[in-house]
Design an enzyme around this catalytic site. Structure first.
Site, PDB file in Angstrom:
ATOM      1  N   ALA A 171      -1.634   2.349  -1.920  1.00  0.00           N
ATOM      2  CA  ALA A 171      -1.652   0.944  -1.486  1.00  0.00           C
ATOM      3  C   ALA A 171      -3.038   0.342  -1.647  1.00  0.00           C
ATOM      4  CB  ALA A 171      -1.187   0.832  -0.035  1.00  0.00           C
ATOM      5  N   ASP A 172      -4.073   1.118  -1.339  1.00  0.00           N
ATOM      6  CA  ASP A 172      -5.436   0.620  -1.510  1.00  0.00           C
ATOM      7  C   ASP A 172      -5.745   0.340  -2.971  1.00  0.00           C
ATOM      8  OD1 ASP A 172      -7.333   0.624   0.985  1.00  0.00           O
ATOM      9  OD2 ASP A 172      -6.034   2.348   1.273  1.00  0.00           O
ATOM     10  N   SER A 173      -5.306   1.231  -3.852  1.00  0.00           N
ATOM     11  CA  SER A 173      -5.584   1.033  -5.278  1.00  0.00           C
ATOM     12  C   SER A 173      -4.887  -0.209  -5.816  1.00  0.00           C
ATOM     13  CB  SER A 173      -5.137   2.269  -6.067  1.00  0.00           C
ATOM     14  OG  SER A 173      -5.862   3.410  -5.676  1.00  0.00           O
TER      15      SER A 173
END
Length: 399
Positions: A171-173
């Site tokens: 999700a961060d990427s």
């Protein structure tokens, strides 16, 4: 440490106030194509990504990638001198990226009214778990929560097993990629209006977009996608299959013509004549039959032989690779996907290269992540502060 003049984002200045992954990754992507990125960290509490994962000689390796193409300085924004210095830096910047909980910058009198007052052309990218408003806005937010809330975990894993979270910052990427896109969109708008604006990026949203039309399916049909393991509800055969030498290959038949080639290859052409073979969804409903045909054929051959046969048949297959295979893969080597960067702390480092190739104005990794606060004095001197000014900030604890 200057960007090549051919880099497309040369002349763009970015202040990276964010920590961990999504916000800093967006800044890294901008730096890869020439933006001057100044990484601003707390004097005694640096970005936790410096300590994430394995380290070598006490130096965090993840940071070497996430911190590349960034100059580093320290600043305590809660101190009066730190606040004043950030406002001076903001006057010189095009972009500020932050990921504090909503209201934190405002608590320090560094919210949008204050930042835009000193620089009306500034773009402020605010990356949080849940966005700047709404019932969850003030909750602590991490990628794991976004992976759970978005529906990703619910559809990942075997049907009779628990929902599965990714073993990396998915999700961060995705949010990091999206934030870089959002910043460039806001800068393009600035080219028309002359004014900056705020980017409100919530981790829970980009991953939901990446999951495809699930909300549309539910809205129109009441359809809830189940967990199907490596199988797809849209085509078959599709999945990973074990070879005779104990390795794995992945097979995809998203195109009807490829599915037919696979059946010829594995010696089961009669299946093509079945009425259900004519569409991907119908084939998926007969995945047991197709998996038995493909899996049995692959199980009798080595991975090398399987891949060679699939390539000759113009069917789609690929090896299931771990990082050792990736580093030796000839296609990745041809693309220089994993490139070598010289680092004064650790020597030559191999890491992922910039995300894409531009024919006329390519990006580049100019240096790997630098030590905490390494460029503080240089940056402040460029800003016009005197040695006495810097000494006073240090005495206050602002640096």
């Amino acid at each position: 440490m200057t960007a090549p003049t051919t880099a497309p984002l040369t002349g763009l200045r970015v202040l990276d106030l964010a920590t961990l992954f999504a916000g800093p990754m967006a800044a890294t992507l901008l730096g890869d194509f020439g933006a001057e990125v100044v990484k601003i960290e707390h004097p005694t509490k640096p970005d936790p990504s410096r300590g994430h994962g394995p380290s070598k000689d006490g130096v965090g390796l993840w940071w070497k990638m996430l911190g590349r193409n960034k100059r580093t300085m320290t600043l305590d924004l809660s101190k009066p001198g730190g606040r004043a210095t950030l406002l001076r830096l903001a006057e010189t910047a095009d972009v500020v990226i932050e990921n504090f909980r909503p209201g934190t910058l405002e608590k320090w009198d560094l919210g949008w009214p204050e930042l835009s007052a000193v620089n009306p052309r500034l773009v402020l990218a605010r990356v949080t778990g849940f966005g700047q408003f709404g019932p969850y806005a003030h909750r602590p937010g991490f990628g794991t929560l976004a992976e759970a809330m978005s529906g990703f975990a619910a559809i990942t894993g075997e049907p009779d097993a628990p929902p599965t979270l990714p073993p990396f910052g998915l999700a961060d990427s995705i949010a990091g990629l999206t934030t870089a896109y959002a910043v460039m969109t806001a800068l393009a708008a600035r080219g028309h209006t002359g004014e900056g604006q705020v980017v409100d990026m919530a981790l829970i949203e980009p991953i939901l977009a990446a999951l495809g039309p699930q909300p549309l399916w539910f809205d129109q049909l009441g359809h809830v996608q189940p967990r199907t393991g490596n199988r797809s509800p849209n085509n078959a055969p599709r999945g990973v299959y074990r070879t005779a030498d104990g390795t794995w290959v992945a097979v995809s038949t998203s195109a009807q013509s490829v599915a037919e080639r696979v059946m010829h290859l594995v010696g089961r052409p009669e299946l093509i004549d079945e009425p259900w073979f004519a569409s991907g969804a119908d084939r998926a409903r007969h995945a047991d039959v197709l998996d038995e045909a493909v899996g049995g054929w692959i199980a009798a051959r080595t991975r090398t032989d399987v891949l060679a046969a699939f390539e000759k048949a113009e069917a789609a297959a690929a090896p299931v690779q771990d990082v050792r295979d990736v580093m030796a893969d000839p296609q990745y080597q041809a693309l220089d996907t994993v490139t070598t960067v010289d680092d004064p702390e650790l020597g030559p480092l191999r890491m992922q290269n910039v995300l894409f190739r531009l024919s006329a104005t390519p990006g580049a990794i100019r240096w790997a992540g630098r030590p905490h606060g390494a460029d503080t004095d240089e940056i402040l001197t460029e800003l016009g502060l005197t040695p006495d000014d810097v000494t006073a900030l240090r005495a206050e604890g602002a640096l």
